[in-house]
Design a protein around this motif. Structure first.
Motif, PDB file in Angstrom:
ATOM      1  N   ALA A  14       0.818  -1.214   0.000  1.00  7.07           N
ATOM      2  CA  ALA A  14       0.000   0.000   0.000  1.00  7.07           C
ATOM      3  C   ALA A  14       0.850   1.262   0.000  1.00  7.07           C
ATOM      4  N   THR A  15       1.993   1.199   0.671  1.00  3.44           N
ATOM      5  CA  THR A  15       2.873   2.378   0.711  1.00  3.44           C
ATOM      6  C   THR A  15       3.384   2.708  -0.681  1.00  3.44           C
ATOM      7  N   ARG A  16       3.770   1.682  -1.443  1.00  7.43           N
ATOM      8  CA  ARG A  16       4.270   1.926  -2.800  1.00  7.43           C
ATOM      9  C   ARG A  16       3.152   2.387  -3.721  1.00  7.43           C
ATOM     10  N   ARG A  17       1.944   1.910  -3.489  1.00  8.00           N
ATOM     11  CA  ARG A  17       0.813   2.354  -4.314  1.00  8.00           C
ATOM     12  C   ARG A  17       0.468   3.821  -4.055  1.00  8.00           C
ATOM     13  N   ALA A  18       0.744   4.282  -2.842  1.00  6.94           N
ATOM     14  CA  ALA A  18       0.356   5.649  -2.462  1.00  6.94           C
ATOM     15  C   ALA A  18       1.474   6.665  -2.654  1.00  6.94           C
ATOM     16  N   SER A  19       2.725   6.204  -2.751  1.00 11.73           N
ATOM     17  CA  SER A  19       3.860   7.123  -2.766  1.00 11.73           C
ATOM     18  C   SER A  19       4.777   6.863  -3.956  1.00 11.73           C
ATOM     19  N   GLN A  20       4.996   7.863  -4.771  1.00 11.60           N
ATOM     20  CA  GLN A  20       5.912   7.729  -5.903  1.00 11.60           C
ATOM     21  C   GLN A  20       7.332   7.454  -5.426  1.00 11.60           C
ATOM     22  N   ALA A  21       7.761   8.150  -4.360  1.00 12.83           N
ATOM     23  CA  ALA A  21       9.121   7.956  -3.850  1.00 12.83           C
ATOM     24  C   ALA A  21       9.325   6.521  -3.372  1.00 12.83           C
ATOM     25  N   ALA A  22       8.338   5.976  -2.655  1.00 10.28           N
ATOM     26  CA  ALA A  22       8.457   4.607  -2.161  1.00 10.28           C
ATOM     27  C   ALA A  22       8.433   3.611  -3.309  1.00 10.28           C
ATOM     28  N   CYS A  23       7.574   3.856  -4.291  1.00  9.57           N
ATOM     29  CA  CYS A  23       7.481   2.965  -5.449  1.00  9.57           C
ATOM     30  C   CYS A  23       8.798   2.910  -6.211  1.00  9.57           C
ATOM     31  N   VAL A  28      13.090  -5.239  -8.748  1.00  7.94           N
ATOM     32  CA  VAL A  28      12.975  -6.703  -8.737  1.00  7.94           C
ATOM     33  C   VAL A  28      14.194  -7.281  -9.445  1.00  7.94           C
ATOM     34  N   LYS A  29      14.806  -8.289  -8.838  1.00  9.44           N
ATOM     35  CA  LYS A  29      15.958  -8.951  -9.450  1.00  9.44           C
ATOM     36  C   LYS A  29      15.530 -10.318  -9.968  1.00  9.44           C
ATOM     37  N   SER A  30      15.826 -10.597 -11.234  1.00 10.49           N
ATOM     38  CA  SER A  30      15.479 -11.870 -11.852  1.00 10.49           C
ATOM     39  C   SER A  30      16.494 -12.950 -11.479  1.00 10.49           C
ATOM     40  N   GLU A  31      16.189 -14.189 -11.836  1.00  3.69           N
ATOM     41  CA  GLU A  31      17.084 -15.294 -11.519  1.00  3.69           C
ATOM     42  C   GLU A  31      18.447 -15.142 -12.186  1.00  3.69           C
ATOM     43  N   ASP A  32      18.478 -14.477 -13.352  1.00  6.50           N
ATOM     44  CA  ASP A  32      19.755 -14.298 -14.045  1.00  6.50           C
ATOM     45  C   ASP A  32      20.543 -13.096 -13.507  1.00  6.50           C
ATOM     46  N   GLY A  33      20.019 -12.438 -12.465  1.00 11.59           N
ATOM     47  CA  GLY A  33      20.720 -11.316 -11.858  1.00 11.59           C
ATOM     48  C   GLY A  33      20.370  -9.965 -12.432  1.00 11.59           C
ATOM     49  N   SER A  34      19.591  -9.919 -13.514  1.00 10.30           N
ATOM     50  CA  SER A  34      19.212  -8.648 -14.104  1.00 10.30           C
ATOM     51  C   SER A  34      18.163  -7.951 -13.233  1.00 10.30           C
ATOM     52  N   ILE A  35      18.101  -6.633 -13.350  1.00 10.44           N
ATOM     53  CA  ILE A  35      17.254  -5.815 -12.478  1.00 10.44           C
ATOM     54  C   ILE A  35      16.254  -5.023 -13.301  1.00 10.44           C
ATOM     55  N   GLN A  36      15.027  -4.957 -12.824  1.00 13.59           N
ATOM     56  CA  GLN A  36      14.000  -4.087 -13.395  1.00 13.59           C
ATOM     57  C   GLN A  36      13.432  -3.224 -12.289  1.00 13.59           C
ATOM     58  N   ARG A  37      13.267  -1.939 -12.588  1.00 14.77           N
ATOM     59  CA  ARG A  37      12.811  -0.978 -11.596  1.00 14.77           C
ATOM     60  C   ARG A  37      11.290  -0.893 -11.533  1.00 14.77           C
ATOM     61  N   CYS A  38      10.803  -0.456 -10.407  1.00 13.77           N
ATOM     62  CA  CYS A  38       9.387  -0.104 -10.285  1.00 13.77           C
ATOM     63  C   CYS A  38       9.215   1.364 -10.668  1.00 13.77           C
ATOM     64  N   ILE A  39       8.152   1.669 -11.400  1.00 14.35           N
ATOM     65  CA  ILE A  39       7.850   3.062 -11.740  1.00 14.35           C
ATOM     66  C   ILE A  39       6.423   3.385 -11.329  1.00 14.35           C
ATOM     67  N   TYR A  40       6.190   4.671 -11.094  1.00 14.32           N
ATOM     68  CA  TYR A  40       4.899   5.118 -10.572  1.00 14.32           C
ATOM     69  C   TYR A  40       4.102   5.814 -11.666  1.00 14.32           C
ATOM     70  N   ASP A  41       2.854   5.409 -11.825  1.00 10.08           N
ATOM     71  CA  ASP A  41       1.961   6.025 -12.801  1.00 10.08           C
ATOM     72  C   ASP A  41       0.576   6.109 -12.166  1.00 10.08           C
ATOM     73  N   CYS A 110      25.542  11.121   5.577  1.00 11.73           N
ATOM     74  CA  CYS A 110      24.082  11.127   5.528  1.00 11.73           C
ATOM     75  C   CYS A 110      23.616  10.097   4.508  1.00 11.73           C
ATOM     76  N   LYS A 111      22.489   9.466   4.782  1.00 16.02           N
ATOM     77  CA  LYS A 111      21.965   8.398   3.932  1.00 16.02           C
ATOM     78  C   LYS A 111      20.482   8.633   3.690  1.00 16.02           C
ATOM     79  N   HIS A 112      20.046   8.466   2.444  1.00 14.61           N
ATOM     80  CA  HIS A 112      18.658   8.763   2.084  1.00 14.61           C
ATOM     81  C   HIS A 112      17.775   7.534   2.283  1.00 14.61           C
ATOM     82  N   ASP A 113      16.620   7.760   2.911  1.00 12.30           N
ATOM     83  CA  ASP A 113      15.605   6.719   3.082  1.00 12.30           C
ATOM     84  C   ASP A 113      14.381   7.162   2.288  1.00 12.30           C
ATOM     85  N   ALA A 114      14.265   6.656   1.056  1.00 10.69           N
ATOM     86  CA  ALA A 114      13.203   7.117   0.163  1.00 10.69           C
ATOM     87  C   ALA A 114      11.822   6.722   0.666  1.00 10.69           C
TER      88      ALA A 114
END
Length: 213
Positions: A14-23, A28-41, A110-114
């Motif tokens: 629910a947090t990712r659905r409500a917040s672009q920054a959290a989304c 997600v990392k696939s079995e082959d190690g490749s990465i795909q990002r989440c985007i907000y729309d 300092c470290k960012h917590d999106a």
């Protein structure tokens, strides 16, 4: 960023659905190690979704911090903390290019917590570094004296008089913004400050300086 573990997906929380920054701080990392990002729309029924059109191949190895990196970072003044400033809370880049000295002289980054929308002190590690040579990095939290005005622009002296956010260049460039100031009606000086979260150059109302004209 946060790696989502199966069976999670971008839109399951629910947090990712409500917040672009959290989304957009999740991936997600696939079995082959490749990465795909989440985007907000927000216009979609599933506002946080996987960006399937782009895949990244990333090494697990990251560049370790070195004390020499401090030359290109901004030291926070005593009593100023990572999370005090809205631009650091909103921007990973601004947050993670700042640091502060502890009472024992060690450096803490300092470290960012999106997800939380915060810029926090990295509690995992501190570093023993000597003070970097040369002038302090430019920034609104850098030490300021009235002598610095000689190399800065008073936006109220322009014809017609302007304010910090009047000019497009200052709103697009942190350096152009933070090398300007405004002389207020009471004769005091206030510096211009870049708000990265809103992409605006604004007047820093928190501090005014009595400088001879």
């Amino acid at each position: 960023m946060t790696e989502l573990q199966q069976p999670q997906s971008c839109n399951t929380d629910a947090t990712r659905r409500a917040s672009q920054a959290a989304c957009e701080a999740a991936y997600v990392k696939s079995e082959d190690g490749s990465i795909q990002r989440c985007i907000y729309d927000a216009a979609r029924g599933r506002p946080c979704r996987l960006l399937r059109s782009t895949t990244y191949t990333c090494s697990d190895q990251t560049d370790a911090f070195q004390c020499g990196d401090l030359k290109s970072m901004m030291a926070l003044l005593p009593g100023v903390w990572c999370n005090n400033d809205v631009s650091r809370r909103a921007s990973r880049r601004i947050c993670e290019t700042t640091f502060f000295y502890q009472a024992n002289g060690n450096v803490r980054l300092c470290k960012h917590d999106a997800i939380a929308g915060k810029c926090i002190a990295d509690g995992s590690t501190s570093y023993s570094c000597s003070v970097p040579p040369g002038p302090p990095p430019l920034g609104i939290d850098s030490p300021f004296t009235c002598e610095d005005l000689g190399s800065m622009l008073d936006v109220r002296s322009l014809l017609p008089p302007q304010w910090c956010g009047s000019d497009t260049e200052r709103s697009n460039d942190m350096t152009a913004c933070e090398t300007t100031y405004a002389t207020k009606e009471n004769g005091r000086v206030a510096r211009c400050k870049y708000d990265d979260g809103r992409s605006k150059c604004i007047l820093d109302q928190s501090v005014e300086y009595d400088c001879p004209s």
